[in-house]
Design a protein around this motif. Structure first.
Motif, PDB file in Angstrom:
ATOM      1  N   LYS A  69       0.833  -1.210   0.000  1.00 38.86           N
ATOM      2  CA  LYS A  69       0.000   0.000   0.000  1.00 38.86           C
ATOM      3  C   LYS A  69       0.866   1.258   0.000  1.00 38.86           C
ATOM      4  CE  LYS A  69      -3.944   0.146   2.253  1.00 38.86           C
ATOM      5  NZ  LYS A  69      -4.962   0.238   3.325  1.00 38.86           N
ATOM      6  N   GLU A  70       1.954   1.241   0.764  1.00 38.07           N
ATOM      7  CA  GLU A  70       2.861   2.390   0.799  1.00 38.07           C
ATOM      8  C   GLU A  70       3.502   2.627  -0.567  1.00 38.07           C
ATOM      9  OE1 GLU A  70       4.464   2.239   5.439  1.00 38.07           O
ATOM     10  OE2 GLU A  70       5.448   1.033   3.888  1.00 38.07           O
ATOM     11  N   GLU A  73       0.904   4.051  -2.998  1.00 37.70           N
ATOM     12  CA  GLU A  73       0.678   5.471  -2.721  1.00 37.70           C
ATOM     13  C   GLU A  73       1.839   6.314  -3.247  1.00 37.70           C
ATOM     14  OE1 GLU A  73      -0.544   8.347   1.057  1.00 37.70           O
ATOM     15  OE2 GLU A  73       0.356   6.380   1.440  1.00 37.70           O
ATOM     16  N   ASN A  77       1.682   9.070  -6.289  1.00 35.92           N
ATOM     17  CA  ASN A  77       2.026  10.470  -6.019  1.00 35.92           C
ATOM     18  C   ASN A  77       3.059  10.979  -7.016  1.00 35.92           C
ATOM     19  OD1 ASN A  77       0.259  10.732  -3.874  1.00 35.92           O
ATOM     20  ND2 ASN A  77       1.776  10.217  -2.320  1.00 35.92           N
ATOM     21  N   ASN A 143      -7.589  -1.680  -8.484  1.00 39.29           N
ATOM     22  CA  ASN A 143      -7.560  -0.451  -7.691  1.00 39.29           C
ATOM     23  C   ASN A 143      -8.246   0.700  -8.427  1.00 39.29           C
ATOM     24  OD1 ASN A 143      -6.136  -1.421  -5.400  1.00 39.29           O
ATOM     25  ND2 ASN A 143      -4.284  -1.486  -6.651  1.00 39.29           N
ATOM     26  N   TYR A 153      -5.897  14.154  -9.670  1.00 42.62           N
ATOM     27  CA  TYR A 153      -5.740  12.962  -8.834  1.00 42.62           C
ATOM     28  C   TYR A 153      -5.705  13.340  -7.359  1.00 42.62           C
ATOM     29  CZ  TYR A 153      -3.498   9.089  -6.409  1.00 42.62           C
ATOM     30  OH  TYR A 153      -3.210   8.090  -5.512  1.00 42.62           O
ATOM     31  N   THR A 155      -6.352  10.475  -4.585  1.00 45.22           N
ATOM     32  CA  THR A 155      -5.842   9.294  -3.892  1.00 45.22           C
ATOM     33  C   THR A 155      -6.421   8.056  -4.569  1.00 45.22           C
ATOM     34  OG1 THR A 155      -5.575   8.228  -1.724  1.00 45.22           O
ATOM     35  CG2 THR A 155      -7.706   9.245  -2.177  1.00 45.22           C
ATOM     36  N   PHE A 156      -6.278   6.911  -3.935  1.00 45.50           N
ATOM     37  CA  PHE A 156      -6.903   5.686  -4.441  1.00 45.50           C
ATOM     38  C   PHE A 156      -7.872   5.165  -3.389  1.00 45.50           C
ATOM     39  CE2 PHE A 156      -2.919   4.606  -2.380  1.00 45.50           C
ATOM     40  CZ  PHE A 156      -3.250   3.547  -1.536  1.00 45.50           C
ATOM     41  N   GLU A 158      -9.064   3.013  -0.784  1.00 43.03           N
ATOM     42  CA  GLU A 158      -8.441   2.065   0.132  1.00 43.03           C
ATOM     43  C   GLU A 158      -9.373   0.936   0.556  1.00 43.03           C
ATOM     44  OE1 GLU A 158      -6.181   3.633   3.358  1.00 43.03           O
ATOM     45  OE2 GLU A 158      -5.394   5.311   2.199  1.00 43.03           O
ATOM     46  N   CYS A 163      -5.518  -3.251  -2.993  1.00 40.54           N
ATOM     47  CA  CYS A 163      -4.560  -2.174  -2.690  1.00 40.54           C
ATOM     48  C   CYS A 163      -3.620  -2.554  -1.555  1.00 40.54           C
ATOM     49  CB  CYS A 163      -5.286  -0.863  -2.375  1.00 40.54           C
ATOM     50  SG  CYS A 163      -5.989  -0.761  -0.727  1.00 40.54           S
ATOM     51  N   SER A 164      -3.838  -3.698  -0.933  1.00 37.54           N
ATOM     52  CA  SER A 164      -3.021  -4.097   0.215  1.00 37.54           C
ATOM     53  C   SER A 164      -2.401  -5.468   0.011  1.00 37.54           C
ATOM     54  CB  SER A 164      -3.880  -4.134   1.486  1.00 37.54           C
ATOM     55  OG  SER A 164      -4.475  -2.886   1.735  1.00 37.54           O
TER      56      SER A 164
END
Length: 239
Positions: A69-70, A73, A77, A143, A153, A155-156, A158, A163-164
């Motif tokens: 997930k990190e 993200e 970005n 996602n 944009y 975010t996505f 969650e 996504c995880s």
């Protein structure tokens, strides 16, 4: 213990995996480097001029330095994909299906097998693949990008399981609980695909675009050409 229930606890043997595939009522395909030849997020990053930076983040994720997930993200970005940019990317990027995929998907559909696309990629991109293969949009687990009123944009989503880490096994559980599939097969090139068993009943490793050593060594049935799967389906139809 029969081969189907045995597959829930341990990886099915080659023969068992083939039997499960021949009688499956649902197949889940990974997308990047499986359904298609490319890695969509890398292609998108290159399109946006941040290809190398995103590849570095991907390596960090594979090395365990960041959670999935990190990493997702951080990559998003960097790419910062507006709605307009995504639309242009999709329009200008030819779909490169892996050889034999349209035939394999069609043969499975003719047998009444439900087809799902399960990926850490993005729904807006995968939707075009699904449409070409006559796969319902609701059969996409991917996602979702979230944009503001101006199309920038943000975010996505969650809430999406993909996504995880561990997202693909979660999708398998959702499908089994919702539709009570008896023979659910996952096909993919990555370790996250192989981890879908259980709850999936069998896993078929694919190395036609990228060979991942962990998958090649761990999958009981590993193929580099989808023609092999087509031949197994044809053999079961003739018997």
């Amino acid at each position: 213990m029969d081969y189907v229930s045995h597959a829930i606890f341990t990886m099915a043997t080659l023969e068992e995996t083939m039997k499960i595939f021949q009688s499956c009522d649902a197949v889940c395909f990974d997308v990047d480097s499986t359904l298609i030849e490319d890695e969509s997020i890398d292609e998108l990053a290159a399109y946006c001029g941040v290809g190398e930076a995103v590849k570095d983040l991907t390596k960090q994720a594979m090395g365990g330095q960041m959670s999935y997930k990190e990493t997702l993200e951080a990559r998003l970005n960097l790419i910062n994909p507006s709605r307009e940019l995504m639309e242009k990317f999709i329009q200008q990027s030819p779909i490169k299906f892996t050889k034999e995929i349209p035939t394999l998907v069609s043969k499975l559909q003719e047998r009444g097998t439900a087809i799902y696309l399960v990926t850490g990629g993005f729904t807006c991109i995968v939707r075009s693949f699904a449409e070409k293969l006559n796969i319902p949009v609701e059969n996409i687990y991917a996602n979702k990008l979230l944009f503001d009123y101006d199309g920038k944009y943000v975010t996505f989503d969650e809430s999406q399981p993909t996504c995880s880490t561990g997202g693909k096994p979660k999708v398998m559980s959702i499908l089994k609980e919702k539709f009570a599939y008896k023979h659910l097969v996952m096909i993919g090139d990555g370790a996250t695909d192989m981890e879908a068993v259980p709850p999936a009943d069998a896993f078929i490793g694919f190395g036609g675009n990228q060979i991942r050593s962990k998958v090649q060594e761990g999958a009981q049935w590993f193929v580099t050409d989808f023609k092999e799967l087509i031949n197994v389906l044809d053999a079961s139809s003739d018997s």
